[in-house]
Design an enzyme around this catalytic site. Structure first.
Site, short mmCIF file in Angstrom:
data_model
loop_
_atom_site.label_atom_id
_atom_site.label_comp_id
_atom_site.label_asym_id
_atom_site.label_seq_id
_atom_site.Cartn_x
_atom_site.Cartn_y
_atom_site.Cartn_z
N ARG A 131 -3.63 -10.56 4.35
CA ARG A 131 -3.96 -10.49 2.92
C ARG A 131 -2.78 -9.86 2.18
NH1 ARG A 131 -6.29 -7.09 -0.90
NH2 ARG A 131 -7.81 -8.09 -2.30
N LYS A 147 0.81 -1.21 0.00
CA LYS A 147 0.00 0.00 0.00
C LYS A 147 0.85 1.27 0.00
CE LYS A 147 -4.42 -1.84 1.31
NZ LYS A 147 -5.52 -1.91 2.26
#
Length: 281
Positions: free
Chosen positions: A248, A214
């Site tokens: 994840r 991210k």
């Protein structure tokens, strides 16, 4: 030594989209996506999370028909591949088709708010469901996110959505919670959630952490998306120490190895890891 460290469960990401922030377009072809999913299982993924609609900041929605066209062949091709299948969707019709194709987890970034039929579907079909916190929706969530106290606010939201899910007939033992790192949060919000993740874990349900590649990791370390594996691993290990159990990630092998070593260290002893076990209630 700590006896409370959960077995880390690695969820591999299979984005069947042209516009996901990190790997958009790489696995848009169903055959490529199926091969990628099987590779992630070989690397140690216990769950494969298949998504046909990008939820990156600024992402545009896709139609139900298009989402179905993207994900159903991939789900069918990965049935029996050796991992549980998760469908990353907020549409009840897509979730229903995915369950028919073998999915046993619904990963809903809207926490059952996106489609009024979703809660009833999950309850009826008896699958697990992941409820995530998101401020607003993907197109607008990063414009100016504000909280009184990000951890208190996210915890209260997840507690309320858990109560709603149970009230709709979903077994509490089937609910997972995700604080939504990067979904309507600044860098400081993300770091505060990671530092105080134990407060989310205190809600008593398995906590899913999704920090993989991210942008906040790239901002901190000065790295492009494909170079953020070390940052991802750092956040996963910190989250494990604070009680998260499902991770994840795009880079399964690296994350799995780091989590197994971290878990053994925190426990003070090595035990054969149940890396393909189901999330326990």
């Amino acid at each position: 030594m700590r006896a409370d460290v959960p077995d880390p469960i690695v969820m591999g990401v299979v984005n069947v989209t042209p516009d996901s922030f990190s790997d958009g377009g790489e696995w848009l072809d169903p055959h490529a996506a199926i091969a990628h999913g099987r590779d992630l299982v070989a690397q140690g993924a216990a769950i494969l999370d298949i998504g046909g609609e990008s939820t990156r900041p600024g992402a545009q929605p896709v139609t139900e028909a298009e989402e179905l066209r993207r994900v159903v062949p991939v789900l069918e091709g990965l049935a029996g591949a050796g991992a549980r299948l998760s469908i990353d969707t907020s549409k009840a019709a897509v979730a229903a088709a995915a369950i028919d194709a073998g999915a046993t987890v619904v990963n809903d970034v809207t926490a059952l708010r996106g489609d009024p039929a979703m809660a009833a579907l999950v309850a009826e079909r008896g699958c697990d469901v992941c409820l995530m916190h998101m401020l607003g929706e993907p197109r607008t969530m990063q414009r100016d996110p504000r909280y009184d106290d990000v951890v208190d606010d996210v915890k209260a939201f997840l507690a309320q959505r858990l109560e709603l899910a149970v009230g709709a007939g979903i077994s509490e033992q089937r609910v997972w919670l995700d604080p939504g790192i990067g979904f309507g949060k600044t860098i400081d919000h993300n770091l505060e959630l990671l530092a105080r993740l134990d407060e989310i874990v205190a809600l008593g349900r398995p906590v899913v952490i999704g920090t993989s590649r991210k942008s906040f990791l790239g901002t901190i370390a000065g790295r492009d998306a494909g170079e953020r594996v070390p940052g991802t691993i750092a956040t996963n290990v910190l989250a494990l120490e604070r009680g998260a159990s499902v991770f994840r990630v795009h880079d399964v092998a690296q994350a799995r190895d780091a989590l197994l070593v971290a878990a053994a260290t925190l426990r003070g002893k090595w035990l054969p890891a149940k890396t393909t076990s189901k999330t326990k209630g």
